[in-house]
Motif scaffolding. Structure first.
Motif, mmCIF file in Angstrom:
data_model
loop_
_atom_site.group_PDB
_atom_site.id
_atom_site.type_symbol
_atom_site.label_atom_id
_atom_site.label_comp_id
_atom_site.label_asym_id
_atom_site.label_seq_id
_atom_site.Cartn_x
_atom_site.Cartn_y
_atom_site.Cartn_z
ATOM 1 N N GLN A 106 53.569 94.110 36.256
ATOM 2 C CA GLN A 106 52.760 95.254 35.837
ATOM 3 C C GLN A 106 51.678 94.804 34.846
ATOM 4 N N LYS A 107 52.065 93.976 33.867
ATOM 5 C CA LYS A 107 51.102 93.501 32.868
ATOM 6 C C LYS A 107 50.006 92.675 33.536
ATOM 7 N N ASP A 108 50.424 91.768 34.469
ATOM 8 C CA ASP A 108 49.428 90.938 35.167
ATOM 9 C C ASP A 108 48.480 91.801 35.988
ATOM 10 N N PHE A 109 49.027 92.811 36.634
ATOM 11 C CA PHE A 109 48.205 93.678 37.482
ATOM 12 C C PHE A 109 47.144 94.388 36.644
ATOM 13 N N LEU A 110 47.553 94.904 35.470
ATOM 14 C CA LEU A 110 46.607 95.600 34.611
ATOM 15 C C LEU A 110 45.542 94.640 34.068
ATOM 16 N N THR A 111 45.970 93.411 33.733
ATOM 17 C CA THR A 111 45.026 92.413 33.204
ATOM 18 C C THR A 111 44.015 92.009 34.265
ATOM 19 N N TYR A 112 44.515 91.661 35.459
ATOM 20 C CA TYR A 112 43.624 91.246 36.550
ATOM 21 C C TYR A 112 42.686 92.375 36.950
ATOM 22 N N SER A 113 43.190 93.612 36.944
ATOM 23 C CA SER A 113 42.352 94.751 37.312
ATOM 24 C C SER A 113 41.207 94.920 36.314
ATOM 25 N N ALA A 114 41.517 94.761 35.002
ATOM 26 C CA ALA A 114 40.489 94.911 33.973
ATOM 27 C C ALA A 114 39.393 93.852 34.125
ATOM 28 N N ILE A 115 39.835 92.599 34.406
ATOM 29 C CA ILE A 115 38.851 91.510 34.588
ATOM 30 C C ILE A 115 37.991 91.775 35.810
ATOM 31 N N PHE A 116 38.649 92.165 36.911
ATOM 32 C CA PHE A 116 37.915 92.382 38.156
ATOM 33 C C PHE A 116 36.915 93.529 37.995
ATOM 34 N N LEU A 117 37.324 94.615 37.336
ATOM 35 C CA LEU A 117 36.434 95.756 37.150
ATOM 36 C C LEU A 117 35.301 95.447 36.183
ATOM 37 N N ALA A 118 35.543 94.473 35.282
ATOM 38 C CA ALA A 118 34.485 94.089 34.347
ATOM 39 C C ALA A 118 33.309 93.461 35.080
ATOM 40 N N TYR A 119 33.580 92.777 36.188
ATOM 41 C CA TYR A 119 32.527 92.137 36.970
ATOM 42 C C TYR A 119 31.999 93.052 38.066
ATOM 43 N N HIS B 11 36.634 78.739 40.808
ATOM 44 C CA HIS B 11 37.625 79.700 40.465
ATOM 45 C C HIS B 11 37.207 79.968 39.051
ATOM 46 N N ASN B 12 36.784 80.048 37.879
ATOM 47 C CA ASN B 12 36.387 80.846 36.774
ATOM 48 C C ASN B 12 37.280 82.059 36.594
ATOM 49 N N GLU B 13 37.024 82.886 35.646
ATOM 50 C CA GLU B 13 37.882 84.020 35.282
ATOM 51 C C GLU B 13 37.986 85.037 36.411
ATOM 52 N N LEU B 14 36.869 85.380 37.070
ATOM 53 C CA LEU B 14 36.871 86.357 38.150
ATOM 54 C C LEU B 14 37.684 85.848 39.340
ATOM 55 N N ALA B 15 37.540 84.552 39.629
ATOM 56 C CA ALA B 15 38.287 83.973 40.756
ATOM 57 C C ALA B 15 39.786 84.039 40.497
ATOM 58 N N LEU B 16 40.200 83.740 39.243
ATOM 59 C CA LEU B 16 41.619 83.810 38.907
ATOM 60 C C LEU B 16 42.141 85.249 39.023
ATOM 61 N N ALA B 17 41.316 86.220 38.590
ATOM 62 C CA ALA B 17 41.735 87.619 38.685
ATOM 63 C C ALA B 17 41.887 88.046 40.136
ATOM 64 N N LYS B 18 40.904 87.599 40.964
ATOM 65 C CA LYS B 18 40.985 87.937 42.393
ATOM 66 C C LYS B 18 42.238 87.344 43.026
ATOM 67 N N GLU B 19 42.477 86.077 42.671
ATOM 68 C CA GLU B 19 43.659 85.407 43.258
ATOM 69 C C GLU B 19 44.955 86.086 42.795
ATOM 70 N N GLY B 20 44.993 86.457 41.490
ATOM 71 C CA GLY B 20 46.185 87.133 40.988
ATOM 72 C C GLY B 20 46.414 88.479 41.660
ATOM 73 N N LEU B 21 45.349 89.239 41.833
ATOM 74 C CA LEU B 21 45.484 90.538 42.510
ATOM 75 C C LEU B 21 45.909 90.363 43.960
ATOM 76 N N ARG B 22 45.337 89.341 44.608
ATOM 77 C CA ARG B 22 45.726 89.093 46.006
ATOM 78 C C ARG B 22 47.232 88.846 46.114
ATOM 79 N N LYS B 23 47.749 88.019 45.214
ATOM 80 C CA LYS B 23 49.180 87.691 45.264
ATOM 81 C C LYS B 23 50.036 88.948 45.055
ATOM 82 N N ILE B 24 49.602 89.788 44.097
ATOM 83 C CA ILE B 24 50.378 91.009 43.852
ATOM 84 C C ILE B 24 50.302 91.939 45.057
#
Length: 376
Positions: free
Chosen positions: A206-219, A179-192
């Motif tokens: 909303q804040k979590d969604f924007l944060t996870y989206s930015a991390i996921f798109l970075a990869y 799980h690393n940063e990308l894994a956490l972002a994926k898991e957070g987006l899945r939950k939302i």
């Protein structure tokens, strides 16, 4: 006083007296009256108390005639109609009391100024005139059945009125949980995504969604499949609020549609009960008439026949109580249905726009969720 009184010049023209009389007799003989108005501009002339009015057999105040009388709803005096000695016409011309109720047919109310019948079941100021205390003064079965027949005709029209169509498409935001940063972002987006679009009403989500989206798109360097995810955060708070408001409007429309359906069911149920009660009371009236004829023919059995009549009369009074209950319930539900139909008609355009907004957002959400699942 009847619908044939519309043209006042006929009162003074002897040449038209004969034709007018026949028209008046037809209007007062149980034939279908003209469609009644649901409002009148002259209700200020009404008496402050319409619950205590003269009985239906009260004679004309001037000529003592009993055939075709009307009671003034301003002063409560009773006068004969134009087809008798036109004393109510004279009363109206002298006092300007323009509202009158038929002594012969309960609920038939005429306005001289409007030159029209008024619907006492719909006009609030006239409803007290239909109170049980007034109705009990005249236990004529034919008069009571005529009143409820007219009410059932109006109810039938309401039942047949189409209910505005609402195309409800409830939100469905179920997705596959991968799980690393990308894994956490994926898991957070899945939950939302699993919680659905409604979850975005929460500011923290909303804040979590924007944060996870930015991390996921970075990869993931914004492949075409993720273009919705990259643009979904624009005006997220405002658009989420608009979505929730639209969803609420659809819920209100759904509840209203259910209310209309339930009220129509009650009206149909009461109409069925009324048909049975009407059949029973007509049969009872016929029985009473036959028994009264037998009393005249068989004087030797008069005591026994009178006992039978008393029983039949008692049964008829009980049936009248049923009719009163039906009348009250149908009128109450009818009023509620009229209000609901008016509200539904007013909401039809609003709910259509709300549905389009919800459908558009839901489609975008589903597309984004599917593409996200493919990449995960």
């Amino acid at each position: 006083m009847c619908p044939s009184d519309i043209h006042k010049q006929r009162f003074r023209n002897p040449k038209t007296q004969s034709s007018n009389s026949s028209m008046a007799k037809e209007a007062g003989s149980g034939s279908s009256p003209p469609k009644a108005k649901t409002w009148c501009d002259h209700l200020a002339h009404l008496s402050s108390d319409l619950t205590r009015i003269p009985k239906s057999d009260t004679p004309c105040k001037r000529c003592q005639d009993l055939k075709e009388n009307w009671v003034c709803l301003s002063c409560k005096d009773v006068f004969c109609s134009r087809i008798v000695n036109r004393h109510f016409v004279e009363h109206y011309e002298q006092t300007n009391h323009c509202l009158a109720a038929s002594c012969r047919y309960h609920q038939r109310i005429w306005c001289f100024r409007c030159e029209a019948l008024l619907d006492a079941r719909v006009i609030p100021q006239l409803r007290s005139f239909l109170s049980p205390s007034n109705a009990s003064k005249d236990l004529s079965s034919s008069a009571k059945l005529e009143n409820i027949d007219a009410l059932m005709v109006a109810v039938t029209d309401l039942i047949l009125m189409p209910v505005p169509s609402f195309d409800f498409r409830p939100a469905d935001a179920q997705s596959v949980v991968g799980h690393n940063e990308l894994a956490l972002a994926k898991e957070g987006l899945r939950k939302i995504f699993d919680r659905g679009l409604v979850a975005l009403a929460d500011h923290q989500v909303q804040k979590d969604f924007l944060t996870y989206s930015a991390i996921f798109l970075a990869y993931h360097p914004s492949p075409s499949e993720l273009k919705d995810l990259s643009s979904f955060g624009v005006n997220l708070s405002e658009e989420t609020s608009a979505f929730l408001q639209a969803q609420h409007k659809l819920k209100v429309a759904s509840n209203l549609s259910a209310s209309i359906t339930q009220k129509k069911f009650v009206l149909l149920q009461q109409a069925s009960k009324y048909a049975e009660a009407k059949k029973e009371i007509l049969a009872t009236d016929e029985k009473v008439a036959n028994l009264k004829a037998m009393i005249k023919e068989l004087e030797s059995q008069i005591k026994n026949l009178e006992a039978c009549i008393a029983t039949a009369e008692s049964d008829r009074e009980k049936t009248h109580e049923v009719l009163d209950t039906i009348d009250t319930q149908v009128t109450t539900v009818r009023d509620g249905l009229v209000s609901d139909l008016a509200q539904a008609s007013a909401m039809e355009g609003m709910t259509r726009a709300a549905n389009e907004l919800v459908t558009q957002w839901q489609s975008a959400w589903d597309s984004m969720r599917t593409n996200f699942a493919k990449l995960s």
